[in-house]
Design a protein around this motif. Structure first.
Motif, PDB file in Angstrom:
ATOM      1  N   ALA A   2     -11.485  11.547  -4.319  1.00 25.23           N
ATOM      2  CA  ALA A   2     -10.883  11.130  -5.586  1.00 25.23           C
ATOM      3  C   ALA A   2      -9.862  10.029  -5.335  1.00 25.23           C
ATOM      4  O   ALA A   2      -9.341   9.895  -4.243  1.00 25.23           O
ATOM      5  N   THR A   3      -9.602   9.259  -6.354  1.00 23.41           N
ATOM      6  CA  THR A   3      -8.552   8.243  -6.269  1.00 23.41           C
ATOM      7  C   THR A   3      -7.444   8.648  -7.210  1.00 23.41           C
ATOM      8  O   THR A   3      -7.693   9.043  -8.329  1.00 23.41           O
ATOM      9  N   VAL A   4      -6.226   8.544  -6.743  1.00 20.43           N
ATOM     10  CA  VAL A   4      -5.097   8.984  -7.542  1.00 20.43           C
ATOM     11  C   VAL A   4      -4.048   7.883  -7.553  1.00 20.43           C
ATOM     12  O   VAL A   4      -3.589   7.452  -6.502  1.00 20.43           O
ATOM     13  N   SER A   5      -3.673   7.420  -8.732  1.00 21.62           N
ATOM     14  CA  SER A   5      -2.571   6.466  -8.826  1.00 21.62           C
ATOM     15  C   SER A   5      -1.301   7.281  -8.946  1.00 21.62           C
ATOM     16  O   SER A   5      -1.099   7.984  -9.918  1.00 21.62           O
ATOM     17  N   VAL A   6      -0.477   7.217  -7.930  1.00 15.91           N
ATOM     18  CA  VAL A   6       0.700   8.079  -7.902  1.00 15.91           C
ATOM     19  C   VAL A   6       1.965   7.405  -8.376  1.00 15.91           C
ATOM     20  O   VAL A   6       3.012   8.006  -8.367  1.00 15.91           O
ATOM     21  N   GLY A   7       1.886   6.156  -8.763  1.00 11.96           N
ATOM     22  CA  GLY A   7       3.068   5.480  -9.270  1.00 11.96           C
ATOM     23  C   GLY A   7       3.902   4.888  -8.166  1.00 11.96           C
ATOM     24  O   GLY A   7       3.730   3.733  -7.830  1.00 11.96           O
ATOM     25  N   ARG A   8       4.713   5.676  -7.527  1.00 11.11           N
ATOM     26  CA  ARG A   8       5.618   5.125  -6.528  1.00 11.11           C
ATOM     27  C   ARG A   8       5.684   6.058  -5.327  1.00 11.11           C
ATOM     28  O   ARG A   8       6.159   7.176  -5.428  1.00 11.11           O
ATOM     29  N   PHE A   9       5.211   5.580  -4.195  1.00 15.23           N
ATOM     30  CA  PHE A   9       5.285   6.348  -2.965  1.00 15.23           C
ATOM     31  C   PHE A   9       5.188   5.370  -1.803  1.00 15.23           C
ATOM     32  O   PHE A   9       4.868   4.205  -1.992  1.00 15.23           O
ATOM     33  N   VAL A  10       5.460   5.838  -0.621  1.00 14.11           N
ATOM     34  CA  VAL A  10       5.376   5.001   0.570  1.00 14.11           C
ATOM     35  C   VAL A  10       4.191   5.504   1.394  1.00 14.11           C
ATOM     36  O   VAL A  10       4.210   6.635   1.868  1.00 14.11           O
ATOM     37  N   PRO A  11       3.140   4.680   1.553  1.00 17.01           N
ATOM     38  CA  PRO A  11       1.974   5.121   2.329  1.00 17.01           C
ATOM     39  C   PRO A  11       2.329   5.383   3.793  1.00 17.01           C
ATOM     40  O   PRO A  11       3.154   4.685   4.373  1.00 17.01           O
ATOM     41  N   LEU A  12       1.686   6.386   4.351  1.00 19.17           N
ATOM     42  CA  LEU A  12       1.905   6.767   5.743  1.00 19.17           C
ATOM     43  C   LEU A  12       0.719   6.334   6.594  1.00 19.17           C
ATOM     44  O   LEU A  12      -0.398   6.219   6.088  1.00 19.17           O
ATOM     45  N   PRO A  13       0.931   6.122   7.896  1.00 20.13           N
ATOM     46  CA  PRO A  13      -0.200   5.806   8.769  1.00 20.13           C
ATOM     47  C   PRO A  13      -1.282   6.880   8.657  1.00 20.13           C
ATOM     48  O   PRO A  13      -0.982   8.074   8.615  1.00 20.13           O
ATOM     49  N   GLY A  14      -2.515   6.432   8.553  1.00 21.73           N
ATOM     50  CA  GLY A  14      -3.642   7.351   8.404  1.00 21.73           C
ATOM     51  C   GLY A  14      -4.117   7.490   6.966  1.00 21.73           C
ATOM     52  O   GLY A  14      -5.232   7.923   6.730  1.00 21.73           O
ATOM     53  N   GLN A  15      -3.284   7.128   6.000  1.00 21.50           N
ATOM     54  CA  GLN A  15      -3.697   7.188   4.596  1.00 21.50           C
ATOM     55  C   GLN A  15      -4.460   5.923   4.229  1.00 21.50           C
ATOM     56  O   GLN A  15      -4.256   4.858   4.816  1.00 21.50           O
ATOM     57  N   HIS A  78       1.477  -7.135   7.587  1.00 21.19           N
ATOM     58  CA  HIS A  78       2.571  -7.535   6.693  1.00 21.19           C
ATOM     59  C   HIS A  78       2.058  -7.983   5.318  1.00 21.19           C
ATOM     60  O   HIS A  78       2.417  -9.035   4.819  1.00 21.19           O
ATOM     61  N   VAL A  79       1.221  -7.146   4.716  1.00 27.83           N
ATOM     62  CA  VAL A  79       0.718  -7.420   3.370  1.00 27.83           C
ATOM     63  C   VAL A  79       1.799  -6.983   2.389  1.00 27.83           C
ATOM     64  O   VAL A  79       2.169  -5.813   2.337  1.00 27.83           O
ATOM     65  N   SER A  80       2.316  -7.917   1.619  1.00 30.09           N
ATOM     66  CA  SER A  80       3.382  -7.622   0.666  1.00 30.09           C
ATOM     67  C   SER A  80       2.769  -7.169  -0.655  1.00 30.09           C
ATOM     68  O   SER A  80       1.968  -7.882  -1.252  1.00 30.09           O
ATOM     69  N   VAL A  81       3.136  -5.946  -1.089  1.00 34.74           N
ATOM     70  CA  VAL A  81       2.574  -5.382  -2.315  1.00 34.74           C
ATOM     71  C   VAL A  81       3.667  -4.729  -3.156  1.00 34.74           C
ATOM     72  O   VAL A  81       4.665  -4.242  -2.632  1.00 34.74           O
ATOM     73  N   TYR A  82       3.439  -4.715  -4.468  1.00 35.62           N
ATOM     74  CA  TYR A  82       4.327  -4.067  -5.424  1.00 35.62           C
ATOM     75  C   TYR A  82       4.081  -2.565  -5.333  1.00 35.62           C
ATOM     76  O   TYR A  82       2.964  -2.089  -5.571  1.00 35.62           O
ATOM     77  N   ALA A  83       5.102  -1.808  -4.956  1.00 31.51           N
ATOM     78  CA  ALA A  83       4.953  -0.376  -4.666  1.00 31.51           C
ATOM     79  C   ALA A  83       4.297   0.427  -5.793  1.00 31.51           C
ATOM     80  O   ALA A  83       3.381   1.213  -5.537  1.00 31.51           O
ATOM     81  N   PRO A  84       4.701   0.268  -7.072  1.00 34.20           N
ATOM     82  CA  PRO A  84       4.059   1.056  -8.122  1.00 34.20           C
ATOM     83  C   PRO A  84       2.583   0.709  -8.350  1.00 34.20           C
ATOM     84  O   PRO A  84       1.874   1.435  -9.018  1.00 34.20           O
ATOM     85  N   GLY A  85       2.103  -0.383  -7.779  1.00 38.95           N
ATOM     86  CA  GLY A  85       0.704  -0.774  -7.950  1.00 38.95           C
ATOM     87  C   GLY A  85      -0.229  -0.241  -6.882  1.00 38.95           C
ATOM     88  O   GLY A  85      -1.440  -0.432  -6.948  1.00 38.95           O
ATOM     89  N   ILE A  86       0.308   0.466  -5.883  1.00 40.10           N
ATOM     90  CA  ILE A  86      -0.518   1.025  -4.819  1.00 40.10           C
ATOM     91  C   ILE A  86      -1.244   2.251  -5.348  1.00 40.10           C
ATOM     92  O   ILE A  86      -0.655   3.106  -6.003  1.00 40.10           O
ATOM     93  N   VAL A  87      -2.541   2.344  -5.056  1.00 43.34           N
ATOM     94  CA  VAL A  87      -3.343   3.496  -5.477  1.00 43.34           C
ATOM     95  C   VAL A  87      -3.776   4.237  -4.224  1.00 43.34           C
ATOM     96  O   VAL A  87      -4.415   3.665  -3.340  1.00 43.34           O
ATOM     97  N   LEU A  88      -3.439   5.503  -4.135  1.00 45.06           N
ATOM     98  CA  LEU A  88      -3.779   6.330  -2.988  1.00 45.06           C
ATOM     99  C   LEU A  88      -5.188   6.859  -3.134  1.00 45.06           C
ATOM    100  O   LEU A  88      -5.560   7.352  -4.201  1.00 45.06           O
ATOM    101  N   VAL A  89      -5.988   6.759  -2.071  1.00 50.82           N
ATOM    102  CA  VAL A  89      -7.305   7.382  -2.060  1.00 50.82           C
ATOM    103  C   VAL A  89      -7.050   8.853  -1.777  1.00 50.82           C
ATOM    104  O   VAL A  89      -6.501   9.203  -0.733  1.00 50.82           O
TER     105      VAL A  89
END
Length: 107
Positions: A2-15, A78-89
């Motif tokens: 599933a794909t989940v848009s979580v709003g605001r989080f910091v991705p961890l290695p492995g995600q 060093h890919v610069s992205v807007y944090a609330p736009g990240i979608v977690l798989v």
């Protein structure tokens, strides 16, 4: 998966995350699936302002771009992205990082 848009989080290695036009205009028309390989850091500007990755509006990500089959294509650093736009798989246990309101809608 599933794909989940979580709003605001910091991705961890492995995600794995999706980066679309909400994360950065450069992904408009060409979303990227990225396997995070290093700790996410605040953008250079946010870092100079003394913000941590958790408090930053923009994050710097490093990871492998994945093809539709999940194979590594190339390393993006060093890919610069807007944090609330990240979608977690989504994976098992992802709901634990969601707010209770979003988590209840998913059940």
């Amino acid at each position: 998966m599933a794909t989940v848009s979580v709003g605001r989080f910091v991705p961890l290695p492995g995600q794995t995350v999706y980066l679309t036009d909400r994360a950065s205009p450069r992904f408009a028309g060409h979303p990227v699936r990225l396997l995070i390989t290093a700790e996410s850091t605040p953008s250079e500007w946010d870092d100079r302002s003394g913000r941590s990755a958790r408090d930053s509006a923009w994050l710097s990500l490093t990871g492998y771009e994945l093809d539709p089959r999940g194979r590594r294509l190339n390393l993006r650093e060093h890919v610069s992205v807007y944090a609330p736009g990240i979608v977690l798989v989504g994976e098992p246990g992802v709901r634990a990082c969601l707010s209770s309101t979003v988590s209840e809608r998913l059940q």
